[in-house]
Design a protein around this motif. Structure first.
Motif, mmCIF file in Angstrom:
data_model
loop_
_atom_site.group_PDB
_atom_site.id
_atom_site.type_symbol
_atom_site.label_atom_id
_atom_site.label_comp_id
_atom_site.label_asym_id
_atom_site.label_seq_id
_atom_site.Cartn_x
_atom_site.Cartn_y
_atom_site.Cartn_z
ATOM 1 N N THR A 91 33.064 31.034 19.110
ATOM 2 C CA THR A 91 34.275 31.286 19.909
ATOM 3 C C THR A 91 35.277 30.195 19.604
ATOM 4 O O THR A 91 35.818 29.545 20.496
ATOM 5 C CB THR A 91 33.982 31.294 21.421
ATOM 6 O OG1 THR A 91 33.462 30.008 21.777
ATOM 7 C CG2 THR A 91 32.996 32.348 21.809
ATOM 8 N N GLU A 125 33.007 33.991 32.196
ATOM 9 C CA GLU A 125 32.600 34.311 30.834
ATOM 10 C C GLU A 125 31.177 34.865 30.866
ATOM 11 O O GLU A 125 30.342 34.406 31.634
ATOM 12 C CB GLU A 125 32.625 33.041 29.978
ATOM 13 C CG GLU A 125 32.293 33.333 28.531
ATOM 14 C CD GLU A 125 32.138 32.074 27.678
ATOM 15 O OE1 GLU A 125 32.420 30.976 28.177
ATOM 16 O OE2 GLU A 125 31.735 32.232 26.517
ATOM 17 N N TYR A 139 34.470 36.672 22.284
ATOM 18 C CA TYR A 139 33.582 36.444 23.418
ATOM 19 C C TYR A 139 33.833 37.479 24.503
ATOM 20 O O TYR A 139 34.754 38.287 24.411
ATOM 21 C CB TYR A 139 33.732 35.011 23.939
ATOM 22 C CG TYR A 139 34.957 34.741 24.778
ATOM 23 C CD1 TYR A 139 36.185 34.486 24.182
ATOM 24 C CD2 TYR A 139 34.868 34.739 26.168
ATOM 25 C CE1 TYR A 139 37.300 34.225 24.956
ATOM 26 C CE2 TYR A 139 35.976 34.477 26.950
ATOM 27 C CZ TYR A 139 37.192 34.229 26.344
ATOM 28 O OH TYR A 139 38.292 33.960 27.101
#
Ligand code: GDP
Ligand code: MG
Lengths: 732, 77
Positions: free
Chosen positions: A100, A507, B59
């Motif tokens: 990421t 997340e 993500y």
């Protein structure tokens, strides 16, 4: 920078980037865990031996996506980075997850602007490879102007290179990474805030390093101030930020958006530059796991299954260990009683200190198991899914999905549960969760439920012919606690803690294999924290309680018992003598209690307790329960002249069943039993919880509020239960 | 017609235009990478229908439908 002190190296990075794993890899097992002064954010630090034999202190900063900080907790990272004078860090290691990288680089470029010698540790290289990503780290290093070391933190690949890079950063003074400016309008805004910061002495332009820090601080102020929970920000700075923002708005600009977008506009081309040709989109294994784990049907089943296992572990698995600790403590007190001369000191040691330590240690197995599970869920990535799955339900009462795990932990013990609220970022949501967690039926309440159900219900009592009444009532207590916690959250969220509607932004990290070493370390540090927190409070209160239950002593009655003892000792028959002496001991204990401060207080409160169906003896038990709820059982044993009472004790059962009010009616009717249990579900009878809430909330205001609302709620609900029950003639 | 993230169906892609949320939330979402020009895909909904799971910048991020309504997007074919 001072040369004599050990240099400090900061570890910073996004959550889940592998910071903790890397920290453990580099420093081994010698981490010290504490709190940052003034805020309850874990501060982990350890010594790191560099390859030239010198040492530095490594500090693991809390994970963050940016340097924006709207609360004291979030501000810890930027304060550590911007510390001036002797506290200036010697170097920063920015831990970036290679998979990421874009989001990570947003944070990294912010840190680089501080101008400290920086090393980027690029973790998850193994995963990036599997995804077909090739990262040109040399190019990245050249563009950013700092060392970039690819590592696989879980395997230890790249460890030596990283240590070497840290040594280079600490020892040499590398050229500062180039500073890039934004467009003129934004730069003008930054300068306005910089001027205000200088005027308020929150920053200076004394040298190049100070100018760098000032610029970072100004950007922090622009993005963080306003709708914040910060204290200690000079009024002049606040005004400057407000002014800049409103001027911009009039010119149809949005400073927040410009700042963030400008940074991403730098990061994105860099990213394209260092990422090789990506092999088409790969469906991550993680995503395939999620097809099952958060599937509308299987996902819910898995969720219920996982929570059931955690719950089961907390009770069934901890049980034998808790039993072992209890018998150990009992054996120790029996030994002390047998070996030491009789007297106040032995009594204090046995009933005050040993019992106090026992009351604390007995929770260790449950807390250890709880944290093993929480860390396991966290490290594997499932914890975020727990919040994802349950958020809809939590949202209905004004909480968010992250409140679920603390609430579940509350079934074991409120103390770790309150500590677990730290994962909730918004202060209001965290407080709200903290305030209702102690309503969850913790395991210290269980002995009371067990005692009461077995005293007031016959084991052969059945509902619908097959459900044991006792078991049903026990289950009802757990349901009551959950309903109470959710209900109170609902009400408080609309009254005392009214605030903006809580949001959920979380997340969902890829699933990863959790590692035993991370789990072991996290668990031991949490258990230690529990022992320090709860240990001191419970121990001190148990001793205080011992004193309240034993003093003042009445000399007339003491003398009478001595006389009775003398008479009994004269009995020739050994067995009869022992029986008579034991009886006298128990009676004396009861008499002492009646004369003691606690006994007097119990009688003082009796008029208030009568409408609940309680007598003064229960009142004394309730006073005892404030040290730790389980103490209620042994205090009742004292009031009812039973030595060494336990919840299965037949002697205590018989005495309780036989207990009568002054008018001759039974005290422990099923209705009183249920009323008492309801009282225990709702009342705040745990000083350690109050102490922990005080620490985690930063003031006495919230624990005081918690104590007030829980005790009033307990009183009122118990009153209603008892009075309504009596009016209808239920269980009298 | 203007669409927001919450108008996209599962599997659909969109490109962020602007985050219209109120302040603290807006800054958080932008810093997490929801800035103009970023491609986002709606991956799934939670089993109980809310929140959503988004995929962006390699993500997964979960936000509630209420928050998704504050993110304006251009639909991608
Ligand atoms: N495959 C792989 N997994 C890693 C690596 N570094 C950390 N992990 C795993 O990623 C998860 C998050 O790591 P952690 O150290 O807790 O991240 P933190 O939140 O930054 O402290 C854990 O399950 C680790 O085992 C790595 O280099 N490769
Ligand atoms: Mg960590």
């Amino acid at each position: 920078m001072t040369t004599n002190a050990t240099p400090t190296v900061l570890f910073a990075g996004n959550p889940n980037a592998g910071k903790t794993t890397l920290f453990n890899l580099l420093t081994g097992a010698r981490a010290k865990v504490g709190n940052y002064p003034g805020v309850t954010v874990d501060r982990r630090e350890a010594k790191l031996k560099l390859d030239d034999g010198s040492h530095s202190t490594v500090v693991d900063l809390p994970g963050a996506y940016s340097l924006t900080a709207r609360s004291a907790e979030e501000r810890v990272a930027i304060e550590a980075l911007l510390a001036a004078g002797s506290a200036t860090p010697a170097a920063v290691v920015v831990v970036l997850d290679a998979t990421t990288l874009g989001r990570g680089l947003y944070f990294a470029t912010q840190v680089l602007e501080v101008g400290l010698p920086t090393v980027i540790a690029l973790t998850m290289i193994d995963e990036a490879k599997k995804l077909g990503m090739v990262i040109d780290h040399a190019k990245l290093a050249a563009s950013l102007g700092c060392a970039v070391v690819p590592v696989v933190a879980t395997r230890g690949d790249g460890k030596d290179e990283l240590v070497r890079a840290i040594r280079d950063a600490v020892t040499s003074v590398p050229a500062r990474s180039p500073l890039r400016r934004f467009d003129a309008e934004l730069e003008a805004d930054i300068t306005v805030v910089e001027d205000a910061l200088v005027a308020a002495t929150m920053g200076s332009r004394s040298d190049e390093a100070a100018k760098r820090r000032l610029r970072v601080l100004a950007q922090w102020a622009l993005l963080s101030i306003g709708d914040d929970e910060l204290t200690g920000v000079a009024a002049g700075v606040r005004e400057a930020v407000e002014r800049v923002r409103s001027d911009a708005k009039r010119a149809n600009r949005d400073v927040d958006r410009e700042l963030v977008t400008a940074r991403y506009k730098r990061v994105d081309p860099l990213l394209r530059d260092v990422l090789g040709e990506k092999a088409g989109p790969v469906k991550r294994l993680s995503s395939r796991i999620d097809d099952v784990l958060v599937h509308p049907v299987w996902g819910l089943l898995v969720f219920v299954g996982v929570m059931f296992v955690v719950f089961q572990a907390l009770f069934a698995w901890a049980e034998p260990l808790m039993g072992l600790i209890e018998s150990g403590v009992d054996a120790l007190s029996a030994f002390a009683k047998a070996e030491l001369p009789e007297g106040a000191f032995t009594d204090l040691l046995v009933n005050g200190i040993i019992a106090g330590v026992g009351n604390v240690v007995v929770f260790v197995p449950q807390i250890a198991i709880l944290f093993v599970f929480i860390t396991l869920l966290e490290d594997s990535g499932y914890l975020a899914r727990v919040a994802f799955v349950i958020d809809r339900i939590m949202a209905k009462v004004g909480l968010n999905g992250k409140a679920f795990v603390p609430m579940l932990s509350g079934f074991a013990c409120a103390i770790p549960a309150v500590m677990a609220t730290r994962t909730i970022e918004s202060r209001r949501d965290r407080l709200l969760t903290m305030l209702v967690v102690p309503l969850m039926s913790c395991s210290a309440r269980l002995p009371i439920y067990v005692l009461m159900t077995s005293v007031v219900f016959d084991p052969s009592d059945k509902v619908f012919g097959f459900l044991s009444t006792g078991a049903l009532v026990l289950f009802a207590m757990y349901v009551t606690s959950v309903v109470a916690a959710l209900g109170v959250a609902f009400v408080l969220g609309r009254t005392a803690l009214k605030g903006p509607r809580p949001t959920l932004v979380i997340e969902l990290p890829p699933y990863r294999m959790p590692r035993a070493i991370n789990i072991g370390r996290a668990t031991t540090s949490r258990v230690r924290r529990f022992l320090a927190d709860a240990g001191t409070v419970i121990l001190a209160l148990t001793i205080l309680l011992w004193a309240l239950l034993n003093y003042p002593k009445d000399s007339v009655s003491e003398a009478r018992f001595e006389q009775m003892r003398a008479v009994a000792t004269a009995d020739a028959d050994e067995e009869a003598r022992q029986a008579a002496l034991a009886e006298i001991d128990a009676e004396q204990a009861g008499e002492r209690l009646r004369n003691s401060a606690a006994g007097r207080a119990g009688r003082l409160f009796e008029p208030a307790l009568e409408p609940l169906g309680f007598d003064w003896k229960i009142g004394v038990g309730l006073i005892g329960a404030f040290a730790a709820r389980e103490v209620f059982v042994s205090t009742l044993g004292l009031v009812y002249d039973v030595s060494d009472a336990t919840e299965e004790d037949q002697g205590l059962h018989a005495k309780l069943r036989a207990a009568k009010h002054r008018d001759g009616s039974r005290v422990f009717t099923p209705l009183t039993g249920v009323a008492l249990m309801v009282f225990f579900v709702l009342a705040c009878q745990c000083m350690s919880t109050l102490a922990v809430v005080r620490r985690e909330s930063g003031s006495w205001k919230w624990p005081a509020f918690m104590f007030g609302y829980m005790t009033s709620l307990a009183y009122l609900v118990t009153l209603v239960v008892y009075q309504v029950g009596r009016a209808f003639g239920w269980g009298v | 017609m203007q669409s927001t993230l919450s108008d996209l169906s599962i599997g659909e892609r969109g490109v962020i235009e602007v985050v219209t949320a109120a302040r603290p939330l807006a800054v958080r979402l932008m810093e997490l990478g929801l800035v103009e020009g970023t491609e986002v895909r709606i991956k799934r909904r939670a089993p109980l229908g809310d929140p959503l799971e988004l995929e962006l910048r390699g993500y997964s991020l979960s936000i509630r439908a209420d928050e998704a309504r504050c993110v304006r997007v251009r639909r991608e074919p």
